[in-house]
Design an enzyme around this catalytic site. Structure first.
Site, PDB file in Angstrom:
ATOM      1  CB  ILE A 195      -0.968  -0.032   1.205  1.00 45.57           C
ATOM      2  CG1 ILE A 195      -2.199   0.824   0.960  1.00 45.57           C
ATOM      3  CG2 ILE A 195      -0.274   0.356   2.500  1.00 45.57           C
ATOM      4  CD1 ILE A 195      -3.317   0.601   1.980  1.00 45.57           C
ATOM      5  CD  GLN A 234       7.534  -9.359  11.489  1.00 49.18           C
ATOM      6  OE1 GLN A 234       8.483  -9.881  12.069  1.00 49.18           O
ATOM      7  NE2 GLN A 234       6.452 -10.038  11.138  1.00 49.18           N
ATOM      8  CG  HIS A 287       5.467  -9.179   5.377  1.00 50.96           C
ATOM      9  ND1 HIS A 287       5.152  -9.251   6.714  1.00 50.96           N
ATOM     10  CD2 HIS A 287       6.181  -8.042   5.239  1.00 50.96           C
ATOM     11  CE1 HIS A 287       5.652  -8.205   7.347  1.00 50.96           C
ATOM     12  NE2 HIS A 287       6.292  -7.449   6.474  1.00 50.96           N
TER      13      HIS A 287
HETATM   14  P1  5GP Z   1       7.142  -4.591   7.432  1.00 52.96           P
HETATM   15  O1  5GP Z   1       7.426  -3.212   7.921  1.00 52.96           O
HETATM   16  O2  5GP Z   1       6.370  -5.394   8.465  1.00 52.96           O
HETATM   17  O3  5GP Z   1       8.328  -5.333   6.911  1.00 52.96           O
HETATM   18  O4  5GP Z   1       6.212  -4.415   6.157  1.00 52.96           O
HETATM   19  C1  5GP Z   1       4.847  -4.216   6.241  1.00 52.96           C
HETATM   20  C2  5GP Z   1       4.409  -3.656   4.916  1.00 52.96           C
HETATM   21  O5  5GP Z   1       3.006  -3.790   4.832  1.00 52.96           O
HETATM   22  C3  5GP Z   1       4.719  -2.165   4.739  1.00 52.96           C
HETATM   23  O6  5GP Z   1       5.541  -1.983   3.587  1.00 52.96           O
HETATM   24  C4  5GP Z   1       3.337  -1.526   4.561  1.00 52.96           C
HETATM   25  O7  5GP Z   1       3.324  -0.485   3.607  1.00 52.96           O
HETATM   26  C5  5GP Z   1       2.475  -2.707   4.144  1.00 52.96           C
HETATM   27  N1  5GP Z   1       1.085  -2.616   4.551  1.00 52.96           N
HETATM   28  C6  5GP Z   1       0.616  -2.331   5.798  1.00 52.96           C
HETATM   29  N2  5GP Z   1      -0.726  -2.370   5.830  1.00 52.96           N
HETATM   30  C7  5GP Z   1      -1.120  -2.693   4.555  1.00 52.96           C
HETATM   31  C8  5GP Z   1      -2.401  -2.886   3.958  1.00 52.96           C
HETATM   32  O8  5GP Z   1      -3.454  -2.768   4.593  1.00 52.96           O
HETATM   33  N3  5GP Z   1      -2.422  -3.204   2.632  1.00 52.96           N
HETATM   34  C9  5GP Z   1      -1.265  -3.350   1.898  1.00 52.96           C
HETATM   35  N4  5GP Z   1      -1.400  -3.653   0.613  1.00 52.96           N
HETATM   36  N5  5GP Z   1      -0.048  -3.184   2.445  1.00 52.96           N
HETATM   37  C10 5GP Z   1       0.023  -2.861   3.751  1.00 52.96           C
END
Ligand code: 5GP
Ligand code: ZN
Length: 112
Positions: free
Chosen positions: A30, A92, A98
């Protein structure tokens, strides 16, 4: 379980899906950090890479293969980066395992 990514997989929260099979699901991030930014997740809820166990080995390999397959379909012939932020120090923020697939621009090293 109140997990955003589980809800995305179930279709309860909308997303732009780019790949799905029996084990995995992938959708556009997103808040993209690169021209191509896709999240590849297991359908099964696993909290993080650190929470994956021995039984998840084939699944982890499958997700990595799926990321490479998506990269091919997206035409990332020049290369790309796979990132798995894990835990607090790993940055994270979403508690469902993911893989980030990032491409379409030159990456820097080391990451911040
Ligand atoms: P992390 O920071 O955990 O490695 O990555 C989480 C990712 O999830 C971030 O890049 C963030 O932009 C994405 N993200 C968070 N909420 C949503 C959502 O509701 N939809 C989508 N498509 N991506 C999301
Ligand atoms: Zn989940």
């Amino acid at each position: 379980m109140n997990c955003t990514f589980c809800k995305i997989i179930e279709g309860k929260i909308p997303s732009t899906s780019v790949f799905q099979d029996e084990l995995g699901f992938a959708f556009a991030d997103i808040n993209p950090k690169a021209p191509v930014h896709v999240l590849v997740v297991p359908r099964e809820h696993i909290g993080s890479l650190a929470a994956a166990d021995k039984d998840n080995r084939a699944l982890l390999g499958h997700l990595l293969w799926a990321a490479a397959e998506i990269a091919r379909k997206k035409g990332l012939a020049n290369g790309y980066r796979i990132v798995v932020n894990t835990g607090q120090d790993g940055g994270q923020t979403m508690d469902h395992l993911h893989l980030h697939l990032l491409g379409g621009r030159m990456m820097t090293w080391p990451p911040g």
